[in-house]
Design a protein around this motif. Structure first.
Motif, mmCIF file in Angstrom:
data_model
loop_
_atom_site.group_PDB
_atom_site.id
_atom_site.type_symbol
_atom_site.label_atom_id
_atom_site.label_comp_id
_atom_site.label_asym_id
_atom_site.label_seq_id
_atom_site.Cartn_x
_atom_site.Cartn_y
_atom_site.Cartn_z
ATOM 1 N N ALA A 427 0.821 -1.216 0.000
ATOM 2 C CA ALA A 427 0.000 0.000 0.000
ATOM 3 C C ALA A 427 0.852 1.262 0.000
ATOM 4 C CB ALA A 427 -0.931 0.000 1.203
ATOM 5 N N ARG A 467 -6.039 18.906 7.456
ATOM 6 C CA ARG A 467 -6.785 17.755 7.938
ATOM 7 C C ARG A 467 -8.234 18.111 8.252
ATOM 8 N NH1 ARG A 467 -5.332 12.886 9.141
ATOM 9 N NH2 ARG A 467 -3.203 12.323 8.712
ATOM 10 N N ASP A 470 -10.574 17.112 5.794
ATOM 11 C CA ASP A 470 -10.783 15.669 5.723
ATOM 12 C C ASP A 470 -11.061 15.103 4.341
ATOM 13 O OD1 ASP A 470 -10.263 14.224 7.866
ATOM 14 O OD2 ASP A 470 -12.309 13.963 8.532
ATOM 15 N N ILE A 471 -12.356 14.889 4.032
ATOM 16 C CA ILE A 471 -12.661 14.173 2.804
ATOM 17 C C ILE A 471 -12.468 15.043 1.576
ATOM 18 C CG2 ILE A 471 -14.300 12.643 3.949
ATOM 19 C CD1 ILE A 471 -16.524 14.234 2.611
ATOM 20 N N GLN B 173 -16.922 11.263 -5.849
ATOM 21 C CA GLN B 173 -17.031 10.553 -4.581
ATOM 22 C C GLN B 173 -17.842 11.332 -3.551
ATOM 23 O OE1 GLN B 173 -13.490 9.755 -2.380
ATOM 24 N NE2 GLN B 173 -14.635 8.643 -0.841
ATOM 25 N N PRO B 178 -19.372 7.318 -1.533
ATOM 26 C CA PRO B 178 -18.372 6.314 -1.887
ATOM 27 C C PRO B 178 -18.969 4.948 -2.226
ATOM 28 C CG PRO B 178 -18.448 6.612 0.475
ATOM 29 C CD PRO B 178 -19.409 7.597 -0.102
ATOM 30 N N ARG B 180 -20.733 1.773 -3.861
ATOM 31 C CA ARG B 180 -20.830 1.252 -5.229
ATOM 32 C C ARG B 180 -22.291 1.093 -5.594
ATOM 33 N NH1 ARG B 180 -15.332 -1.906 -5.924
ATOM 34 N NH2 ARG B 180 -14.308 -0.744 -4.293
ATOM 35 N N TYR B 284 -18.732 2.975 -9.587
ATOM 36 C CA TYR B 284 -18.422 3.868 -8.460
ATOM 37 C C TYR B 284 -17.401 4.882 -8.947
ATOM 38 C CZ TYR B 284 -14.284 0.916 -7.602
ATOM 39 O OH TYR B 284 -13.113 0.220 -7.713
ATOM 40 N N HIS B 285 -17.007 5.771 -8.042
ATOM 41 C CA HIS B 285 -16.206 6.910 -8.502
ATOM 42 C C HIS B 285 -14.861 6.515 -9.092
ATOM 43 C CE1 HIS B 285 -15.054 6.129 -4.342
ATOM 44 N NE2 HIS B 285 -13.858 6.501 -4.718
ATOM 45 N N ILE B 290 -8.866 2.691 -13.666
ATOM 46 C CA ILE B 290 -8.096 1.546 -14.159
ATOM 47 C C ILE B 290 -8.383 1.288 -15.640
ATOM 48 C CG2 ILE B 290 -7.711 -0.931 -13.895
ATOM 49 C CD1 ILE B 290 -8.122 -0.526 -10.904
ATOM 50 N N MET C 57 -11.390 7.314 5.742
ATOM 51 C CA MET C 57 -12.558 8.200 5.719
ATOM 52 C C MET C 57 -12.845 8.695 4.305
ATOM 53 S SD MET C 57 -13.274 8.020 8.818
ATOM 54 C CE MET C 57 -14.664 9.127 8.836
ATOM 55 N N ALA C 58 -11.865 8.544 3.427
ATOM 56 C CA ALA C 58 -12.105 8.916 2.031
ATOM 57 C C ALA C 58 -11.564 7.781 1.186
ATOM 58 C CB ALA C 58 -11.382 10.224 1.703
ATOM 59 N N GLY C 59 -12.012 7.691 -0.016
ATOM 60 C CA GLY C 59 -11.473 6.679 -0.910
ATOM 61 C C GLY C 59 -12.278 5.395 -0.891
ATOM 62 N N ASP C 60 -11.636 4.366 -1.399
ATOM 63 C CA ASP C 60 -12.332 3.143 -1.747
ATOM 64 C C ASP C 60 -13.071 2.476 -0.597
ATOM 65 O OD1 ASP C 60 -12.857 2.029 -4.051
ATOM 66 O OD2 ASP C 60 -11.100 0.721 -4.140
ATOM 67 N N TYR C 61 -12.439 2.394 0.540
ATOM 68 C CA TYR C 61 -13.045 1.643 1.636
ATOM 69 C C TYR C 61 -13.564 2.567 2.730
ATOM 70 C CZ TYR C 61 -11.062 -2.233 -0.832
ATOM 71 O OH TYR C 61 -10.781 -3.135 -1.809
ATOM 72 N N SER C 62 -13.864 3.803 2.336
ATOM 73 C CA SER C 62 -14.294 4.780 3.330
ATOM 74 C C SER C 62 -15.585 4.352 4.018
ATOM 75 C CB SER C 62 -14.483 6.140 2.667
ATOM 76 O OG SER C 62 -15.337 6.017 1.556
ATOM 77 N N VAL C 94 -11.868 11.918 14.880
ATOM 78 C CA VAL C 94 -11.896 11.007 13.734
ATOM 79 C C VAL C 94 -10.880 11.490 12.705
ATOM 80 C CG1 VAL C 94 -13.334 10.048 11.922
ATOM 81 C CG2 VAL C 94 -14.312 10.535 14.154
ATOM 82 N N ASP C 96 -8.358 10.469 9.148
ATOM 83 C CA ASP C 96 -8.295 9.634 7.954
ATOM 84 C C ASP C 96 -6.937 8.941 7.843
ATOM 85 O OD1 ASP C 96 -8.659 8.473 5.545
ATOM 86 O OD2 ASP C 96 -8.509 10.309 4.373
ATOM 87 N N GLN C 98 -6.476 6.762 5.372
ATOM 88 C CA GLN C 98 -6.477 6.328 3.978
ATOM 89 C C GLN C 98 -6.293 4.815 3.890
ATOM 90 O OE1 GLN C 98 -3.254 8.937 3.325
ATOM 91 N NE2 GLN C 98 -4.456 10.414 2.180
ATOM 92 N N SER C 100 -3.950 3.031 4.754
ATOM 93 C CA SER C 100 -2.596 2.552 4.457
ATOM 94 C C SER C 100 -1.714 2.612 5.694
ATOM 95 C CB SER C 100 -1.971 3.419 3.369
ATOM 96 O OG SER C 100 -1.709 4.710 3.871
ATOM 97 N N GLY C 225 -10.987 -3.758 -6.960
ATOM 98 C CA GLY C 225 -11.384 -2.525 -7.641
ATOM 99 C C GLY C 225 -11.927 -2.763 -9.030
ATOM 100 N N PRO C 251 -17.333 -5.527 -2.300
ATOM 101 C CA PRO C 251 -17.435 -5.101 -3.701
ATOM 102 C C PRO C 251 -16.960 -6.182 -4.664
ATOM 103 C CG PRO C 251 -16.384 -3.410 -2.374
ATOM 104 C CD PRO C 251 -16.458 -4.630 -1.519
#
Lengths: 521, 364, 402
Positions: A427, A467, A470-471, B173, B178, B180, B284-285, B290, C57-62, C94, C96, C98, C100, C225, C251
């Motif tokens: 990652a 921060r 956030d999103i 998003q 977020p 799907r 999804y977003h 890809i 909190m953001a992105g694919d698995y938020s 809270v 984020d 990410q 990772s 993904g 997913p």
């Protein structure tokens, strides 16, 4: 006059659309909360700071109004007229939108399923907790009134006495400063810049003592990106080879130190310092290895092939096939850190010093290379490969050298990164790393060492500061990249040569503001 | 390009060439050996191979349509429109919203929703919406993020494109959430349902959605090819690609042509997005990123800047991805490694792609 | 940790409890002796007692991060309604990660730098957690994770990490046994998404299934993904398995369920883990979800759980478990930490609230008989819930017990 009105309406339209998008993104709420907290405003609704929302709208309207006023600065009637038109347009668009949203919500339609930010409480918030009509009208009048206010204010400030006075004062102060003895002396004696460097260096060296753990860590990340940026600067900035797979060398550095110092998956636990050297050499070697097949390719092909190489490395390190040797998706844990004379240096502050040392070395090396025969060959190659070849420069050799040097820097960055986190995994080595390093180069200013540093601060430091948002971090980041390219493509602190190049090409003629506002629409 | 290089350079290039040839021979020998072992082991029956091929051709046809978006823009502006994947994603969302809206409209005559009552109309509406939205996004993308950068060094628009890509992805998003989402297709376009072809005692399913995707892709590409090669408008596009200044002197509105190119590439992206949604079902977003990357690879593979190249590149990439790992007997996890390795190999031997690019030398 | 250290900390804890029982209103000894914030958190009046939460909190698995933190925020709200601790309010920070490792370390350093943060309700993903544990261990901040399930996280030379979900190993073992014994599967194909969690569970299933005497006919990984897995499933189909075990998140599981018929896998059972469980999976996979098995850590229904479900839905719109299976865990970890803080916090004479850090670590480590939504939680060497998963199957568009 017709043109003016049209232009004001157009500017109002852009503002209106942008504001609607802000609502759809939910940014209105975040910004209102920040504003409300800042000015200690009262909130009517429970779900967000409605006082802040009014202030936000008022500020936006002010801005729009002052822009509309620029259409004709001389005549106060025209200023008011333009402001009114712009206000009417923004006001009606946004009021219509809030009205629509409010009525849909009132009709018990769950918009949240499709538009994530428009849940019940947010709709109430956009209406200031009032009825649909009242809320929409309020929005309308806020925009109309503050557009007028903004237009008038800008008319008074800029065209009338106040503005002129301020400008004069500013020029006076500027003159006085550049006239003072220190500045003059500094300008007259170029060697005195070393004093400036000395102060900067001392400041940098003292900094970790005063920063907390978190900021030492955050600054460390910035520092690692500075090192990588300096490396990519050689490849892209000096040699002109667009490399989108820079992360591959970062990964090689990180994994080499991981595998050679951690107890698993390979039970070798060498000490940090020799492994550091091995990692850097290995990364440089990988740079050459990648370089051999791809160097005959032209710019964009090179970009996509290097991008592919980065992806290959990432896929390989997380694959089942390699996981017995590389740890697979779990990565490598318990990576050993450096120690000196028996004292462990595994804390944020020591790492920051190590990173600063690395940056200094990297700067010295870059400086040396840049001014040497090698650097000149690179730059010649960047400008025109065919001519460079004709001049007897062995372009393949120098390209490989650029790749190897850049890769070595990235490997060094990877070593520091992995050792400091005591962990590295797939990652950590995504395409985003390559993109971030490239972006920091561009943002800071290609080919310029201070530019790289500033770029790293902006790209890795700012998100930590932001921060709060956030999103919206990545959202704002993406928008910033575009805006930056439009209004200042040479970067924040460009190399002098590059600034000249970019400003020949007529970029200055483009009115910057328009593109800036249009972006979010 | 490669020709001039090899003429000019003396010593080292030959060494490199020899090394390359040796590596390639070893690689091809390895491939042949793996292929022989896999086929010999009999692990896969003919039905399995057919399934691989079908799956590859369908996904490949979508790659082709997206790749055309890259190729058109590259052919004219020589820039990688990194945000094209996001244009496709927004098109997919547009189609999704159309289906959702039509699903909620009841039709009294049939007692079903509009979506199920007028299925062909619904699908056409979804495609139109997807193409329209993507075209609009493409247009504004060019106006806002690229046009002010015309004439800047090549890296500048690339970074701007990366920024736009990140922005659009995250905007989608936060706006749509977020989560799907599943495309609810009309009843006769159920996913995983289709004609059953008996092969070697097994039934291979040829899905309706897959056939729709494939046929539509080919139609779109042929139409576009005719548009570019046969019409007056296409001629002006090619003229701009050849030489902007001369084209402008000939009375062509260069800005308009470039805008329109983005619109056309957006239309293709939008169609690809809706196809993606109808066939694959989940959007999804991040859904554009890809495929966008793959499609760009496909465009380079075929030879960027020309339409048949994009088509062939896309198909090859799709088939290699679906069939390659099985044919070589390695993990499917490594399919991207195979795809990119093929790209590198092709570029080493044909530095301008399989078909070759249609660009004038001096522009590059 | 050395024994002496342990002894010392127990001594401290015991003396603290004694001090607390004695009703002494002055600052606790350990805090009086060490006015250092690293030993004892000092919360001044008007400030809040902060609990940190880090997740994607953001992105694919938020979805996971947002869901868990939403539940945690409810726990804090409840605690504050009940008067907080000694009049001090709680606050859930809270941040984020990410998802990772880098983000985990960054957030950990952020929390460590804030002297008012006393405990960590997380982190969410195992990768981020692994990177954060050394940092929290050095700063003596107890962690109670709702969802980091990688087996090797507990143990090692740290004692701050605890968690309430069952581990990947336990889940894998139960799943393999269920497949072999209850469903009678003899030929199994194993798939995973190549991430730490999915791969960990899948490998355990493979190991146990083989040792039970079953035959694992194919092992493949998918690229997360993507939305088309027909090729890799065709490859699996060629091996003619009776069931597929998939380790990963919903997913990808939904895509697999959708593509199975095309790949010649009609009638083959799809069996997955608790990353798949949830209404979102059914929503995404549609009709193809029918007959899919998944593991669940969702609590057994009880009046208290029902009450929570209703309240959660009224606040956030979705019922718990709709986005992830960890909603209840999110509430439980935050609430359990709040209870632990209450048990060690002492109001000083100067009006400050003192929270001895070491005692809090021990209090979480030795948590005993906490009644949470997910059941009775007692911590033993970092594992606070030894119970295994229950397996559910989709029937008529809902998860039911088979």
């Amino acid at each position: 006059m017709r043109d003016q009105l049209k232009a004001s309406a157009r500017s109002g339209l852009i503002f209106g659309v942008v504001i609607i998008f802000l609502m759809l993104f939910g940014l209105t709420k975040t910004l209102s909360d920040i504003l409300g907290e800042l000015f200690n405003l009262q909130s009517i609704t429970r779900t967000g700071n409605s006082g802040g929302l009014m202030l936000l709208f008022a500020l936006l309207a002010w801005w729009a109004g002052s822009r509309a006023a620029k259409e004709d600065k001389e005549n106060w009637k025209a200023v008011l007229r333009n402001g009114a038109v712009s206000g009417l347009v923004i006001g009606s668009i946004t009021a219509l939108f809030t009205f629509l949203v409010g009525s849909l919500d009132g009709a018990d339609i769950e918009m949240r399923t499709y538009l994530a930010q428009l849940d019940r409480p947010s709709v109430q918030f956009l209406l200031y907790g009032r009825s649909i009509i009242a809320g929409a009208l309020m929005t309308f009048f806020i925009f109309l009134i503050f557009n007028l206010v903004g237009a008038l204010a800008s008319y008074i400030l800029e065209t009338r006495h106040a503005g002129g006075y301020l400008q004069k004062k500013y020029l006076q102060i500027k003159d006085r400063i550049s006239g003072t003895s220190i500045v003059v002396r500094y300008k007259e004696h170029p060697q005195s810049k070393w004093i400036g460097y000395g102060i900067l260096l001392a400041g940098t060296l003292l900094m970790p003592q005063f920063l907390g753990k978190y900021w030492n860590y955050a600054m460390g990340t910035v520092g690692i990106y500075v090192i990588m940026g300096l490396g990519l600067n050689i490849v892209v900035g000096l040699a002109g080879l667009l490399d989108l797979g820079y992360v591959a060398f970062f990964a090689i550095g990180a994994y080499t130190v991981g595998l050679l110092t951690a107890p698993a998956p390979i039970p070798i636990q060498w000490s940090f310092w020799p492994v550091l050297v091995i990692s850097i050499l290995l990364a440089a070697f990988a740079g050459i290895l990648l370089g051999i097949p791809v160097l005959r390719m032209r710019g964009d092909y090179l970009a996509i092939v290097t991008l592919g190489f980065g992806e290959i490395i990432r896929v390989l390190i997380r694959s089942d096939m390699m996981s017995p040797y590389l740890g697979g998706p779990q990565g490598v844990r318990d990576i050993g850190g450096p120690s000196l004379f028996g004292i462990s240096l595994s804390n944020e502050r020591a790492y920051l010093y190590l990173i600063i040392l690395g940056i200094l070395l990297a700067i010295l090396l870059t400086n040396f290379l840049q001014k040497s025969r090698v650097g000149r060959a690179w730059m010649a190659m960047r400008e025109d490969e065919t001519v460079a070849q004709a001049m007897g420069i062995n372009t393949l050799y120098y390209k490989l050298m650029a790749f190897a040097t850049g890769a070595a820097f990235a490997g060094f960055g990877g070593v520091l990164f992995a050792a400091r986190n005591q962990y590295t995994g797939p990652a950590d080595h995504t395409l985003m790393v390559s993109i971030n390093v490239l972006s920091l180069l561009i943002v800071g200013g290609m080919g310029s060492i201070p530019g790289v540093m500033i770029g790293a601060f902006v790209l890795k430091g700012l998100p930590e500061v932001l921060r709060e948002l956030d999103i919206y971090r990545l959202l704002v980041f993406g928008a910033l990249l575009v805006i930056m390219m439009i209004i200042r493509p040479e970067g924040i602190w460009p190399a002098p040569r590059r600034r000249m190049e970019l400003h020949e090409s007529g970029l200055e003629e483009i009115p910057p503001d328009e593109s800036l506002i249009g972006e979010e629409g | 390009m490669s020709k001039t290089l090899s003429q000019n350079t003396a010593g080292p290039i030959n060494t490199f060439l020899i090394v390359q040839v040796i590596i390639s021979i070893l690689f091809i020998a390895f491939l042949t050996w793996r292929l022989y072992t896999v086929i010999d082991s009999g692990a896969y029956g003919p039905d399995t191979w057919l399934r691989f091929a079908i799956s590859g051709l369908i996904i490949g046809s979508v790659y082709s349509v997206i790749a055309i978006g890259y190729t058109l823009v590259y052919g004219i502006l020589f820039m990688i429109n990194f945000a094209h994947g996001e244009v496709m994603m927004l098109g997919a969302f547009a189609g999704y919203f159309v289906f959702e809206a039509l699903k909620s409209i009841p039709v009294e005559a049939t007692g079903l929703s509009f979506l199920d009552s007028y299925q062909i109309v619904s699908v056409i509406l979804a495609f139109l919406a997807g193409m329209f939205i993507s075209a609009v996004v493409g247009y504004f993308l060019e106006r806002i993020a690229y046009r002010p950068l015309r004439g800047a060094p090549r890296l500048i628009p690339l970074i701007s494109a990366i920024g736009a890509s990140i922005f659009l992805q995250n905007a989608a998003q936060v706006t749509f959430g977020p989560k799907r989402r599943t495309y609810i297709n009309p009843a006769s376009l159920q996913r995983s349902v289709g004609w059953r072809i008996p092969v070697a005692g097994e039934e291979v399913i040829l899905t309706y959605t897959g056939v729709l995707t494939f046929v539509l892709s080919i139609l779109l590409m042929v139409t576009l090819y005719i548009l570019v090669m046969r019409t007056r408008y296409g001629r002006s596009m090619r003229a701009v690609a050849e030489d902007k200044q001369t084209a402008a002197l000939m009375g062509i509105n260069v800005d308009r042509v470039i805008s329109n190119t983005f619109v056309i590439s957006g239309v293709m992206g939008g169609a690809a997005g809706v196809m993606w949604g109808i066939h694959n079902g989940i959007i999804y977003h991040y859904v554009g990123f890809i495929p966008g990357l793959k499609a760009f690879t496909a465009a380079v593979l075929g030879g960027i800047g020309n339409i048949p190249g994009a088509m062939i590149g896309g198909m090859i990439l799709g088939v290699v991805e679906s069939l390659g790992p099985a044919a070589l007997g390695i993990d499917f996890q490594l399919k991207d490694v195979i795809a990119f390795s093929i790209l590198v190999l092709v570029l080493i031997f044909r530095p301008s792609g399989i078909i070759g690019e249609v660009l004038s030398e001096e522009k590059v | 940790m050395s024994k002496r250290y342990l002894f010392f900390s127990i001594l401290v804890a015991v003396s603290l409890i004694l001090a607390a029982c004695g009703g002494g209103a002055k600052a606790p000894d350990v805090c009086a002796e060490n006015p250092d914030e690293t030993v004892c958190a000092v919360i001044e009046p008007g400030k809040t007692v902060k609990i940190g939460y880090g997740g994607p909190m953001a992105g694919d698995y938020s979805a996971f991060g947002i869901d868990i933190s939403n539940a945690g925020l409810l726990a804090v709200e409840d605690a504050n309604k009940a008067g907080g601790v000694e009049g001090f309010d709680f606050e859930l920070l809270v941040e984020d990660t990410q998802g990772s490792g880098e983000g985990g370390a960054s957030v950990a350093n952020l929390f460590v730098s804030d002297p008012d943060v006393v405990a960590i309700a997380g982190l969410t993903f195992s990768g981020a957690t692994a990177a954060a544990i050394p940092i929290f261990n050095a700063a003596r901040l107890p962690m109670l994770s709702p969802s980091a399930t990688r087996a090797d996280l507990t143990g090692g030379d740290q004692d701050v990490f605890n968690r309430i979900p069952f581990t990947d190993d336990i889940q894998g073992q139960f799943a393999a046994e269920y497949l072999f014994n209850v469903l009678g599967v003899k030929k199994l194909a194993v798939m995973h998404d190549g991430d730490a969690y999915g791969k960990g569970v899948a490998e355990k299933v493979q190991e146990v299934f083989t040792s039970l005497g079953g035959d694992v006919v194919a092992v493949e990984a998918v690229t997360p993904g993507e939305t088309d897995y027909s090729a890799v499933l065709t490859d699996i189909g060629a091996a003619k398995p009776e069931a597929i075990y998939y380790g990963g998140y919903y997913p990808e599981a939904a895509v697999i369920a959708k593509d199975m018929p095309v790949a010649g896998l009609e009638g083959v059972i799809l069996f997955s883990d608790d990353g798949t469980f949830g209404d979102t999976f059914i929503e995404l996979a549609g009709e193809n979800a029918e007959g899919v098995y998944a593991a669940s850590g969702a609590p057994v229904s009880s009046p208290r759980v029902e009450e929570f479900n209703t309240y959660f839905e009224s606040v956030y719109g979705d019922p718990p478990g709709a986005v992830s299976t960890f909603t209840w865990h999110g509430y439980d970890v935050t609430d359990a930490l709040i209870q632990a803080i209450k048990s060690v916090a002492i109001l000083g004479e100067d009006g400050n609230l003192y929270i001895p850090r070491e005692a809090l670590v021990q209090a979480v480590d030795n948590m005993e008989g906490y009644e949470g939504l997910t059941g009775m939680l007692s911590c033993n060497a970092g594992e606070c819930n030894a119970s295994g998963p229950s397996f559910l199957v989709v029937k008529d568009g809902a998860w039911v017990l088979p």
